[in-house]
Design an enzyme around this catalytic site. Sequence first.
Site, PDB file in Angstrom:
ATOM      1  N   LYS A  56      31.121  -2.633 -59.618  1.00 54.39           N
ATOM      2  CA  LYS A  56      30.150  -2.565 -60.717  1.00 54.39           C
ATOM      3  C   LYS A  56      30.108  -1.169 -61.340  1.00 54.39           C
ATOM      4  CE  LYS A  56      26.846  -4.159 -58.038  1.00 54.39           C
ATOM      5  NZ  LYS A  56      27.613  -4.561 -56.835  1.00 54.39           N
ATOM      6  N   THR A  57      30.030  -0.141 -60.481  1.00 56.01           N
ATOM      7  CA  THR A  57      30.005   1.231 -60.989  1.00 56.01           C
ATOM      8  C   THR A  57      31.319   1.586 -61.682  1.00 56.01           C
ATOM      9  OG1 THR A  57      28.505   1.882 -59.194  1.00 56.01           O
ATOM     10  CG2 THR A  57      29.657   3.651 -60.361  1.00 56.01           C
ATOM     11  N   ASP A 101      22.100   2.351 -61.373  1.00 53.67           N
ATOM     12  CA  ASP A 101      22.480   1.604 -60.185  1.00 53.67           C
ATOM     13  C   ASP A 101      21.232   1.119 -59.457  1.00 53.67           C
ATOM     14  OD1 ASP A 101      24.177   0.477 -58.343  1.00 53.67           O
ATOM     15  OD2 ASP A 101      24.481   2.327 -57.206  1.00 53.67           O
ATOM     16  N   THR A 150      22.478  -5.494 -56.612  1.00 52.94           N
ATOM     17  CA  THR A 150      22.997  -6.442 -55.629  1.00 52.94           C
ATOM     18  C   THR A 150      21.984  -7.563 -55.371  1.00 52.94           C
ATOM     19  OG1 THR A 150      22.108  -5.046 -53.862  1.00 52.94           O
ATOM     20  CG2 THR A 150      24.409  -4.709 -54.470  1.00 52.94           C
ATOM     21  N   ARG A 209      36.107  -1.809 -52.359  1.00 55.96           N
ATOM     22  CA  ARG A 209      35.638  -0.569 -51.728  1.00 55.96           C
ATOM     23  C   ARG A 209      36.142  -0.464 -50.286  1.00 55.96           C
ATOM     24  NH1 ARG A 209      29.405   0.068 -51.811  1.00 55.96           N
ATOM     25  NH2 ARG A 209      29.821   0.525 -54.008  1.00 55.96           N
TER      26      ARG A 209
END
Length: 329
Positions: A56-57, A101, A150, A209
């Site tokens: 997402k980031t 975030d 999330t 990740r």
Amino acid sequence: MVKSEINSNLLRPSSFKQYIGQKKIIESLKLFTQASKKRGKPSEHLLFYGPAGIGKTTLAHVVANELGGEIKVTSGAVIQKAGDLAAILTNLSDYDVFFIDEIHRLPKPVEELLYPVLEEFVLDIVIGKGPSARSIRLNVPKITIIGSTTRLALLSAPLRDRFGMVLRLDFYSDQEMAQLISRTAKILKIPADDRLIKMVSKRSRKTPRIANRIMKRIRDLYEVGKFKVINEKIIDDFFRLLDIDSIGLTNMDIKYLKLLGEKYNQTAVGVETIASSLSEDRQTIEEFIEPYLLQLGFIKKTPRGRLITNKALLHLGIKPKNTDQSTLL
């Protein structure tokens, strides 16, 4: 201000072309950025949601690059008052991206201040208290606000509905993971053949990740051990050292499954009992351990509690109480 650029030492892509996975979302965002450039201002704000570590980031950085602006990254828990929000917004420029975030953690008063920013690019601030208080309306640059979470359900409906595009990022397929790991290996200058890529992919829990984290450790192994070739035995020993099994289960995952399969004899167990038995809090169990086990089909949630499946028992080498093959999940 953080420049959304990439160099040879960074794993984060800088363009839609470099971004691997989430094909439908990428197509939607390409249309969004092209339309924004053509109009001369952003037409919508974006909300990304999905599991942690999916990108997402990274995608927010890519959008900033494609719009030709810079990105300011913050977290919902960091912005505690109106002044914090005003300080950030007034230092941005047109086409910049303001990325928040874990946006569901914004305090309610700050969240309400975002409403006119999202709708009209203005920020209403009250100065003073009591009878002398007055409201000031500040113009905000034509920016794109990107929220990330999330836990979409924790976002209030008024805030969620003000985002023009709500996009879910999902887990990666095996093919996408292989492409991502191959790209990471090239950037980190690791000699990775198809066998190594497949071994890392199986242990990455379909999450970029985690894959990148493993590849960084393999780079350490490659550089420190001065291996010319990283063979299967070296990688097996390496993953054994990290306590990661052949399908990505960690030591805590194994403890969780053995708790259900052996200690509680394959009966339904409440999450509070599981948390107490593992000396973990309930949130850690529900958000960090169970999602992958559910995805694998290793556990089931029932009104009576968590049940281990025969598929998980066979993986652990535990004899199922129910040997009916039709129950294998």
